[in-house]
Scaffold this motif. Sequence first.
Motif, PDB file in Angstrom:
ATOM      1  N   GLN A 159      23.392 -12.555 -20.337  1.00  0.00           N
ATOM      2  CA  GLN A 159      23.665 -11.950 -19.042  1.00  0.00           C
ATOM      3  C   GLN A 159      22.446 -12.026 -18.112  1.00  0.00           C
ATOM      4  OE1 GLN A 159      25.437  -8.031 -19.375  1.00  0.00           O
ATOM      5  NE2 GLN A 159      26.867  -8.700 -20.964  1.00  0.00           N
ATOM      6  N   ALA A 160      21.262 -11.797 -18.680  1.00  0.00           N
ATOM      7  CA  ALA A 160      20.046 -11.881 -17.873  1.00  0.00           C
ATOM      8  C   ALA A 160      19.841 -13.298 -17.354  1.00  0.00           C
ATOM      9  CB  ALA A 160      18.842 -11.425 -18.692  1.00  0.00           C
ATOM     10  N   ALA A 161      20.096 -14.298 -18.221  1.00  0.00           N
ATOM     11  CA  ALA A 161      19.944 -15.697 -17.812  1.00  0.00           C
ATOM     12  C   ALA A 161      20.969 -16.063 -16.751  1.00  0.00           C
ATOM     13  CB  ALA A 161      20.081 -16.608 -19.025  1.00  0.00           C
TER      14      ALA A 161
ATOM     15  N   VAL B 157      24.567 -28.528 -22.212  1.00  0.00           N
ATOM     16  CA  VAL B 157      26.006 -28.262 -22.198  1.00  0.00           C
ATOM     17  C   VAL B 157      26.783 -29.571 -22.303  1.00  0.00           C
ATOM     18  CG1 VAL B 157      27.926 -27.442 -20.774  1.00  0.00           C
ATOM     19  CG2 VAL B 157      25.828 -26.081 -20.956  1.00  0.00           C
ATOM     20  N   GLU B 158      26.344 -30.573 -21.585  1.00  0.00           N
ATOM     21  CA  GLU B 158      27.022 -31.867 -21.628  1.00  0.00           C
ATOM     22  C   GLU B 158      26.917 -32.493 -23.011  1.00  0.00           C
ATOM     23  OE1 GLU B 158      29.472 -34.742 -20.436  1.00  0.00           O
ATOM     24  OE2 GLU B 158      28.931 -32.942 -19.294  1.00  0.00           O
ATOM     25  N   GLN B 159      25.748 -32.363 -23.629  1.00  0.00           N
ATOM     26  CA  GLN B 159      25.570 -32.900 -24.977  1.00  0.00           C
ATOM     27  C   GLN B 159      26.473 -32.189 -25.973  1.00  0.00           C
ATOM     28  OE1 GLN B 159      21.384 -32.603 -25.818  1.00  0.00           O
ATOM     29  NE2 GLN B 159      20.805 -34.125 -24.283  1.00  0.00           N
ATOM     30  N   ALA B 160      26.564 -30.856 -25.857  1.00  0.00           N
ATOM     31  CA  ALA B 160      27.427 -30.092 -26.756  1.00  0.00           C
ATOM     32  C   ALA B 160      28.888 -30.469 -26.560  1.00  0.00           C
ATOM     33  CB  ALA B 160      27.232 -28.589 -26.522  1.00  0.00           C
ATOM     34  N   LYS B 161      29.284 -30.671 -25.302  1.00  0.00           N
ATOM     35  CA  LYS B 161      30.653 -31.080 -25.005  1.00  0.00           C
ATOM     36  C   LYS B 161      30.952 -32.448 -25.612  1.00  0.00           C
ATOM     37  CE  LYS B 161      33.646 -32.288 -21.087  1.00  0.00           C
ATOM     38  NZ  LYS B 161      33.731 -32.390 -19.616  1.00  0.00           N
TER      39      LYS B 161
ATOM     40  N   TYR C 187      20.484 -19.464 -14.591  1.00  0.00           N
ATOM     41  CA  TYR C 187      19.932 -20.484 -15.489  1.00  0.00           C
ATOM     42  C   TYR C 187      20.956 -21.581 -15.797  1.00  0.00           C
ATOM     43  CZ  TYR C 187      15.400 -18.454 -16.706  1.00  0.00           C
ATOM     44  OH  TYR C 187      14.101 -18.026 -16.674  1.00  0.00           O
ATOM     45  N   GLU C 188      22.252 -21.278 -15.614  1.00  0.00           N
ATOM     46  CA  GLU C 188      23.263 -22.275 -15.954  1.00  0.00           C
ATOM     47  C   GLU C 188      23.147 -23.532 -15.098  1.00  0.00           C
ATOM     48  OE1 GLU C 188      24.968 -19.872 -12.607  1.00  0.00           O
ATOM     49  OE2 GLU C 188      23.850 -19.444 -14.440  1.00  0.00           O
ATOM     50  N   SER C 189      22.462 -23.422 -13.954  1.00  0.00           N
ATOM     51  CA  SER C 189      22.332 -24.591 -13.083  1.00  0.00           C
ATOM     52  C   SER C 189      21.045 -25.369 -13.316  1.00  0.00           C
ATOM     53  CB  SER C 189      22.391 -24.143 -11.613  1.00  0.00           C
ATOM     54  OG  SER C 189      21.314 -23.252 -11.317  1.00  0.00           O
ATOM     55  N   ARG C 190      20.220 -24.909 -14.244  1.00  0.00           N
ATOM     56  CA  ARG C 190      18.975 -25.639 -14.517  1.00  0.00           C
ATOM     57  C   ARG C 190      19.288 -26.964 -15.208  1.00  0.00           C
ATOM     58  NH1 ARG C 190      13.794 -21.820 -15.761  1.00  0.00           N
ATOM     59  NH2 ARG C 190      14.076 -20.407 -13.974  1.00  0.00           N
ATOM     60  N   PRO C 191      18.550 -28.025 -14.876  1.00  0.00           N
ATOM     61  CA  PRO C 191      18.865 -29.355 -15.416  1.00  0.00           C
ATOM     62  C   PRO C 191      18.923 -29.398 -16.943  1.00  0.00           C
ATOM     63  CG  PRO C 191      17.289 -29.537 -13.626  1.00  0.00           C
ATOM     64  CD  PRO C 191      17.450 -28.077 -13.889  1.00  0.00           C
TER      65      PRO C 191
END
Length: 302
Positions: free
Chosen positions: A101-103, A118-122, A108-112
């Motif tokens: 929640q703090a992130a 996220v893309e790698q996990a997907k 932080y979700e928009s940090r490169p």
Amino acid sequence: MKHRPIAVRIRNATLIATLGLAAGLLPAAHAANKPTAKPSADKPADAASGALPANGVARVNNVVITQDQLDQAVRALNVPDTPALRASVKNQLIARELFRQAAEKQHYESRPQVVAAVEQAKTAAMTAAYLRDQVKPAPVTDADVKAKYDAIVATLGENEYKPSAIAVKDADTAQTVLTQLKKGTDFAQLAKQYSQGPGAAQGGAMNWISFKTPIQPGNTQNWPQPLAEALVKLPQGGVSSTPVQIGDAYWILRVDEKRPTQIPQYDQIKDALRKQLEQVALEKATAQVVVDLMKNARIQQQ
């Protein structure tokens, strides 16, 4: 009953250290839950949240951590399930949700690096799901397992050997090792110092091996034939008098033990053999999927 603040329950330094170790095992609390309704302006947040739902074990601000998530996290650790463990894991889930929640609050979700992760996990999840659907390994039958056992037994000789080895990259170093061995220097010590071969960190110690004699090409348990021939000529405790050259490496062998070959009963190793054959079948089926995909692909390489 008065509850201790969350901060008190997770302040232990050991617990915080455990968070890092278990980060890959514990699912994020928000993954299966949407935030509950936003509290009204005239009520405190904790009062607006009300009682936990039937399947909830904790609420962090407006996110519920469920019993299913706690159960999954405990199972992932693969250790005995105890009340103390569950309390610790629940606190870890709470802490992870606080971190998330703090992130999120600071975007932080928009940090490169986050977007890339996220893309790698997907990609990994998508690929794994595709392979589960497309790769169809041939079933391994009881007859296959028995045939594999018989084939292995047929390659074994009258005796088996427990060798140690020192493998070095040049003839001068090999001669240095032999000279020191003749002076009484410990073989294991020299293996740790000089060897670049298997088991160097363990003093050059290798697994038991058996060959039918005389040595036949292709029947050397994946050992290079010159090494197999040199090994079977040594008595127990014997050391190579000259290095055996295999490609660019120079090998010095010692027979630590020698005994009549001990063949395990079929029932003792059939499960291990089945797993080996299943792995081979899986690799073969996966390779076939790759071949089929390549037929219709345009691939450029340098």
